[in-house]
Design a protein around this motif. Structure first.
Motif, PDB file in Angstrom:
ATOM      1  N   THR A 183       0.839  -1.208   0.000  1.00  0.00           N
ATOM      2  CA  THR A 183       0.000   0.000   0.000  1.00  0.00           C
ATOM      3  C   THR A 183       0.872   1.255   0.000  1.00  0.00           C
ATOM      4  OG1 THR A 183      -0.050   0.162   2.401  1.00  0.00           O
ATOM      5  CG2 THR A 183      -1.800  -1.114   1.378  1.00  0.00           C
ATOM      6  N   THR A 185       0.180   3.825   1.763  1.00  0.00           N
ATOM      7  CA  THR A 185       0.252   4.258   3.162  1.00  0.00           C
ATOM      8  C   THR A 185       1.523   3.733   3.807  1.00  0.00           C
ATOM      9  OG1 THR A 185      -2.137   4.286   3.355  1.00  0.00           O
ATOM     10  CG2 THR A 185      -0.897   4.134   5.395  1.00  0.00           C
ATOM     11  N   THR A 186       1.787   2.447   3.596  1.00  0.00           N
ATOM     12  CA  THR A 186       2.980   1.847   4.183  1.00  0.00           C
ATOM     13  C   THR A 186       4.245   2.417   3.553  1.00  0.00           C
ATOM     14  OG1 THR A 186       1.993  -0.150   5.044  1.00  0.00           O
ATOM     15  CG2 THR A 186       4.259  -0.326   4.273  1.00  0.00           C
ATOM     16  N   LYS A 230      -2.921   5.965  11.854  1.00  0.00           N
ATOM     17  CA  LYS A 230      -2.064   4.833  11.507  1.00  0.00           C
ATOM     18  C   LYS A 230      -1.728   3.984  12.726  1.00  0.00           C
ATOM     19  CE  LYS A 230       0.772   7.520   9.195  1.00  0.00           C
ATOM     20  NZ  LYS A 230       1.809   8.059   8.285  1.00  0.00           N
ATOM     21  N   LYS A 289      -7.891   8.898  -2.230  1.00  0.00           N
ATOM     22  CA  LYS A 289      -7.606   7.810  -1.290  1.00  0.00           C
ATOM     23  C   LYS A 289      -6.259   7.166  -1.585  1.00  0.00           C
ATOM     24  CE  LYS A 289     -12.485   6.822  -1.027  1.00  0.00           C
ATOM     25  NZ  LYS A 289     -13.455   5.858  -1.536  1.00  0.00           N
ATOM     26  N   PHE A 290      -5.322   7.933  -2.081  1.00  0.00           N
ATOM     27  CA  PHE A 290      -3.999   7.420  -2.406  1.00  0.00           C
ATOM     28  C   PHE A 290      -3.350   6.787  -1.185  1.00  0.00           C
ATOM     29  CE2 PHE A 290       0.605   8.169  -2.606  1.00  0.00           C
ATOM     30  CZ  PHE A 290       0.930   7.577  -3.817  1.00  0.00           C
ATOM     31  N   SER A 291      -3.404   7.487  -0.052  1.00  0.00           N
ATOM     32  CA  SER A 291      -2.807   6.973   1.178  1.00  0.00           C
ATOM     33  C   SER A 291      -3.424   7.708   2.358  1.00  0.00           C
ATOM     34  CB  SER A 291      -1.302   7.224   1.180  1.00  0.00           C
ATOM     35  OG  SER A 291      -1.067   8.613   1.281  1.00  0.00           O
ATOM     36  N   ILE A 292      -3.156   7.218   3.551  1.00  0.00           N
ATOM     37  CA  ILE A 292      -3.699   7.872   4.749  1.00  0.00           C
ATOM     38  C   ILE A 292      -3.138   9.290   4.870  1.00  0.00           C
ATOM     39  CG2 ILE A 292      -3.732   7.835   7.280  1.00  0.00           C
ATOM     40  CD1 ILE A 292      -4.087   4.878   7.209  1.00  0.00           C
ATOM     41  N   ARG A 385       1.102  -2.808  11.890  1.00  0.00           N
ATOM     42  CA  ARG A 385       0.246  -2.674  10.713  1.00  0.00           C
ATOM     43  C   ARG A 385       1.086  -2.623   9.448  1.00  0.00           C
ATOM     44  NH1 ARG A 385      -4.837  -0.193  13.072  1.00  0.00           N
ATOM     45  NH2 ARG A 385      -4.484  -0.844  15.207  1.00  0.00           N
ATOM     46  N   VAL A 386       2.233  -1.958   9.551  1.00  0.00           N
ATOM     47  CA  VAL A 386       3.148  -1.917   8.409  1.00  0.00           C
ATOM     48  C   VAL A 386       3.562  -3.332   8.014  1.00  0.00           C
ATOM     49  CG1 VAL A 386       5.503  -1.296   7.731  1.00  0.00           C
ATOM     50  CG2 VAL A 386       4.027   0.415   8.776  1.00  0.00           C
ATOM     51  N   GLU A 389       1.587  -5.148   5.630  1.00  0.00           N
ATOM     52  CA  GLU A 389       1.513  -4.635   4.268  1.00  0.00           C
ATOM     53  C   GLU A 389       2.880  -4.570   3.595  1.00  0.00           C
ATOM     54  OE1 GLU A 389      -0.558  -0.894   4.611  1.00  0.00           O
ATOM     55  OE2 GLU A 389      -2.367  -1.839   5.393  1.00  0.00           O
TER      56      GLU A 389
ATOM     57  N   PHE B 245     -14.375  11.571   6.259  1.00  0.00           N
ATOM     58  CA  PHE B 245     -12.941  11.280   6.343  1.00  0.00           C
ATOM     59  C   PHE B 245     -12.727   9.845   6.812  1.00  0.00           C
ATOM     60  CE2 PHE B 245      -9.164  11.333   9.221  1.00  0.00           C
ATOM     61  CZ  PHE B 245      -8.193  11.410   8.233  1.00  0.00           C
ATOM     62  N   ASP B 248     -13.458   7.228   4.157  1.00  0.00           N
ATOM     63  CA  ASP B 248     -12.352   7.101   3.206  1.00  0.00           C
ATOM     64  C   ASP B 248     -11.176   6.367   3.833  1.00  0.00           C
ATOM     65  OD1 ASP B 248     -13.800   8.417   1.332  1.00  0.00           O
ATOM     66  OD2 ASP B 248     -12.819  10.366   1.620  1.00  0.00           O
ATOM     67  N   LEU B 249     -10.950   6.699   5.097  1.00  0.00           N
ATOM     68  CA  LEU B 249      -9.853   6.078   5.818  1.00  0.00           C
ATOM     69  C   LEU B 249     -10.058   4.568   5.891  1.00  0.00           C
ATOM     70  CD1 LEU B 249      -7.382   7.034   7.367  1.00  0.00           C
ATOM     71  CD2 LEU B 249      -8.762   7.052   9.424  1.00  0.00           C
ATOM     72  N   ILE B 252      -9.123   2.916   2.768  1.00  0.00           N
ATOM     73  CA  ILE B 252      -7.689   2.776   2.561  1.00  0.00           C
ATOM     74  C   ILE B 252      -7.127   1.648   3.424  1.00  0.00           C
ATOM     75  CG2 ILE B 252      -5.437   3.881   2.819  1.00  0.00           C
ATOM     76  CD1 ILE B 252      -6.763   6.539   2.210  1.00  0.00           C
ATOM     77  N   ARG B 253      -7.456   1.692   4.702  1.00  0.00           N
ATOM     78  CA  ARG B 253      -6.940   0.649   5.587  1.00  0.00           C
ATOM     79  C   ARG B 253      -7.992   0.349   6.655  1.00  0.00           C
ATOM     80  NH1 ARG B 253      -1.463   1.629   8.911  1.00  0.00           N
ATOM     81  NH2 ARG B 253      -0.309   1.066   7.035  1.00  0.00           N
ATOM     82  N   SER B 255      -8.251  -1.428   9.169  1.00  0.00           N
ATOM     83  CA  SER B 255      -7.924  -1.544  10.594  1.00  0.00           C
ATOM     84  C   SER B 255      -7.774  -0.185  11.267  1.00  0.00           C
ATOM     85  CB  SER B 255      -6.644  -2.358  10.776  1.00  0.00           C
ATOM     86  OG  SER B 255      -5.557  -1.672  10.212  1.00  0.00           O
ATOM     87  N   SER B 256      -7.798   0.906  10.489  1.00  0.00           N
ATOM     88  CA  SER B 256      -7.661   2.228  11.109  1.00  0.00           C
ATOM     89  C   SER B 256      -8.804   2.539  12.055  1.00  0.00           C
ATOM     90  CB  SER B 256      -7.652   3.324  10.049  1.00  0.00           C
ATOM     91  OG  SER B 256      -6.859   2.977   8.979  1.00  0.00           O
ATOM     92  N   ASN B 261      -5.914   1.355  18.539  1.00  0.00           N
ATOM     93  CA  ASN B 261      -4.774   2.245  18.366  1.00  0.00           C
ATOM     94  C   ASN B 261      -4.967   3.553  19.106  1.00  0.00           C
ATOM     95  OD1 ASN B 261      -6.836   2.996  16.760  1.00  0.00           O
ATOM     96  ND2 ASN B 261      -5.590   3.521  14.993  1.00  0.00           N
TER      97      ASN B 261
END
Lengths: 425, 330
Positions: A183, A185-186, A230, A289-292, A385-386, A389, B245, B248-249, B252-253, B255-256, B261
């Motif tokens: 991803t 994000t990672t 994250k 939504k490219f990344s967080i 989490r990283v 991924e 938000f 969308d989050l 993306i992931r 588990s967010s 967390n």
């Protein structure tokens, strides 16, 4: 930013009427042709709802900067030799100029306490498209124009491993690292942490105890939210606090943390400070939504337009977050954050209590199963989490070394555990 | 046909938002319920003999909560005395309809229902409040009143605990909003699975680790009877930003979303404000007089515009009558 450098935050939609009325009043009163600070010059700028002239604007910037700079000082009696982290962006560009100015004359205080030892830039060629000769020249030129020594460190040196040299070039390893992440994000997350680690390590090697970053308020606020999203909520203080202890003897400071991105731009525009544009991973994307990180950035930017207090409120929140005191020497094998007792192997490494965490999908393949177990046991919540991924074999060798060291120390600890008195007391 | 990853025999019909596992209906029900059971057990939310009020709005979360609580209570012999507790805010065309749903739930799950209304507690319906102050800040009144109303209703029923249907998404949203508002004291409180353990009735959130999407799936597949309309008095705009938000989050992931967390922050906070009691109604409050009393006072005195400024100490000074200062002096 408009030509005249005039800017203002839009009024707020959702603030209580009382507040809105007060703000409107304030706005109405404060917009005057004459600078409200010096009362002599013609006002040309609107700074935090006050119309002021350029000299007063500059004065405000320097003053706020010094306050923040002072807040980064740990040892109040000694002269500190600092390294400036320079990304090429406007904010770190302004940092070099302002700090230099403070030291060179405007302030006796600053020159008594700070000395700029050098400028460090991490060359992320390979992560994104390689830096051109022209770009390299421009970056070096900035440092040269202030007569400050300049260190450009290739991102690839994070892979340097004296014990087991390999045939592959660092550039190839970066490419593999990027491909190994599933991803964006990672990708962004590990670049961020490895870059900081590299800066800290280089600073240590060069004999610095402090690195100053040009991170602006807008960036700080974005970082706060994206850290929380994250799964790094608990080490917010370590990541963006002023007196962090994340990298042990090397301290990171953020003296630009009071300024909005546009305030910096106004300053640079007036001072004719040119930044060096270097693309990042999300520069060209059109996908929200490219990344967080990318999503958070547009979220905060959007809020800031409608609610002008957003960024500074977030910063106030972030200051109040602190690291819990923990009597545990272990740090995350990837990002060096302190491991809380609850984030180490017992709770996340083994049979996860949340089956959400240990995603089986994507991580099969027995050949690196051993490696996975090992590293995953000694990473923080965010890096856990990283690990879901990324293919662990593409990680730089330092990660494995750290995990091994953590493993040894926890085995030792478990042997003597019965004889240790209650920690934390 | 896709095979269920858990039982390997059934036909997979859902992909769990939380784990992306393909599952058949029975397996999905099973893991969904078991996870909540696990949360209840791990956090020791209840003990045998507890009288537990299920906060029921008629919406999806509380309907699923009623279903799961009754199911688990039977399956694992929790020994709980369950009942439904609803608050009637007095919103025509919204709450009256959703209360009909709750009344049907009462028959379906065979547990008693208690409805407390703003009108009987405060002498004002939300309709009347909106008529008086308009559509701005009406949500402040409603939120403050509802919190108390639930407690009062539960006390009338001699309940030991209240369970609410707050899910992981709700909690993530609240954390985000509290950060954005700079409300550190609420941030410390909002993520804990039980709140108000000391003075007020303890409130439990068994869905703390449950994704909203899974709750919707559960309700959908079980064909549960629930009411799904947004409140007619305009949803909160600011909250809307945060909600988008987070959606969308999650894309993306996934588990967010999970509270895990975020909840650690609670321990990292240095300042925890003291909570006392309201000098007028004895309800738990951070200030000498609780927000509900302040708001109510302003409504009754017909000057509601002054104090909705919210969050400020100024508010107290302006509105709190002199008697309060006396109390402090004595």
């Amino acid at each position: 930013m408009s030509e005249g450098g005039k800017f203002e935050d839009n009024s707020c939609g959702e603030v209580p009427p009382e507040e809105a009325r007060r703000q409107a009043d304030r706005l109405k009163k404060k917009i005057s042709d004459i600078c409200v600070k010096c009362r002599t010059e013609k006002s040309t700028l609107l700074f935090r709802k006050e119309s002021i002239c350029w000299p007063c604007y500059e004065d405000q910037i320097i003053r706020k900067f010094k306050t923040q700079l002072n807040a980064t000082r740990k040892n109040k009696s000694q002269l500190e030799k600092v390294l400036i982290a320079f990304s090429g962006g406007p904010s770190s560009r302004a940092l070099i100029h302002i700090l230099n100015e403070c030291i060179l004359g405007r302030s006796n205080q600053a020159s008594a306490f700070f000395e700029i030892g050098g400028i460090i830039h991490i060359d992320e060629s390979g992560v994104t498209k390689p830096e051109t000769a022209e770009e390299k020249e421009k970056l070096a030129q900035v440092a040269a124009s202030y007569n400050i020594p300049y260190h450009s460190v290739p991102f690839g040196s994070i892979f340097n491993d004296s014990e087991n040299p390999t045939q592959e070039t660092n550039r190839e390893k970066i490419e593999k690292l990027m491909q190994g992440c599933t991803t964006n994000t990672t990708r962004e997350d590990i670049i961020f942490h490895m870059r900081n680690l590299l800066i800290a390590n280089t600073a240590r090697t060069l004999g610095y105890e402090k690195v100053l970053f040009g991170t602006s308020a807008s960036r700080m606020a974005t970082t706060l939210i994206s850290l929380v999203c994250k799964g790094r909520g608990y080490n917010v203080a370590q990541e963006i606090g002023n007196n962090d202890t994340k990298y042990g003897d090397v301290q990171f400071g953020y003296p630009m943390r009071d300024f909005l991105g546009k305030e910096v731009s106004v300053y640079n525009h007036h001072k004719h400070l040119e930044d060096v544009f270097l693309p990042s991973l999300d520069t060209k994307t059109s996908d929200p939504k490219f990344s967080i990180d990318h999503l958070t950035e547009s979220f905060i930017e959007g809020l800031q337009v409608d609610f002008s207090h957003t960024v500074h409120t977030l910063l106030r929140s972030s200051v109040k977050l602190t690291m819990p005191k923990i009597d545990q020497p272990m740090t995350c094998s990837i990002c060096a954050a302190s491991l809380l007792p609850s984030t180490t192997s017992q709770s996340i490494g083994g049979e996860g209590k949340e089956d959400s965490c240990c995603g089986e999908n994507g991580c099969g393949g027995e050949e690196w199963l051993v490696v996975v177990a090992n590293i995953s046991d000694y990473v923080c919540g965010g890096c856990h989490r990283v690990m879901n991924e990324i293919s662990p074999q593409v990680l730089p060798p330092y990660v494995q070394h750290n995990a091994d060291r953590n493993g040894r120390s926890s085995r030792l600890r478990s042997q003597i555990e019965d004889y240790l008195l209650d920690d934390g007391e | 046909m896709k095979e269920c990853t858990r039982c390997k025999t059934g036909r997979a019909v859902v992909k769990r938002p939380k784990t992306a596992e393909m599952m058949c209906k029975p397996c999905f029900y099973h893991v969904f319920e078991e996870e909540i059971h696990q949360t209840i057990v791990d956090n020791k939310l209840f003990k045998a003999g507890d009288r537990v009020a299920i906060a029921a709005s008629g919406g999806k979360d509380s309907t699923v909560l009623a279903e799961v609580m009754t199911t688990l209570n039977q399956r694992y012999n929790y020994g709980l005395d369950l009942f439904l507790l609803s608050v009637d805010e007095g919103i025509t065309g919204y709450r009256d309809d959703s209360l009909e749903t709750v009344k049907r739930n009462q028959e379906q799950y065979k547990i008693p229902l208690k409805i407390v209304s703003y009108e009987e507690l405060y002498g004002w319906t939300m309709d009347a409040i909106v008529a008086k102050i308009g559509l701005k800040n009406n949500c402040t009144f409603c939120g403050v009143f509802r919190r108390q109303a639930l407690d009062r209703g539960a006390m009338l029923l001699k309940a030991d605990k209240i369970v609410t249907g707050h899910n992981a998404d709700d909690i993530a949203e609240t954390v985000l909003l509290n950060l954005l508002r700079g409300d550190i004291s609420r941030l410390t409180r909002c993520t804990s699975i039980t709140t108000g353990t000391e003075d007020a009735l303890p409130r439990m959130k068994p869905f703390k680790y449950t994704y909203e999407k899974e709750i919707v799936m559960y309700a959908y597949f079980k064909k549960l009877d629930y009411f799904s309309t947004e409140c007619i008095y305009s949803p909160n705009a600011y909250r809307g930003y945060a909600r988008n938000f987070l959606k969308d989050l999650e894309a993306i992931r996934p588990s967010s979303i999970i509270g895990e967390n975020l909840h650690i922050q609670q321990e990292t906070l240095s300042k925890i404000p003291e909570q006392g009691k309201c000098s007028r109604c004895n309800y738990i409050s951070s200030n000498p007089v609780c927000k509900a009393c302040i708001l109510l006072d302003s409504l009754n005195r017909g000057m509601p515009k002054i104090e909705i400024a919210d969050e400020g100490e100024k508010v107290e000074k302006e509105v709190v009558p002199t008697s309060v200062h006396k109390t402090i002096n004595f």
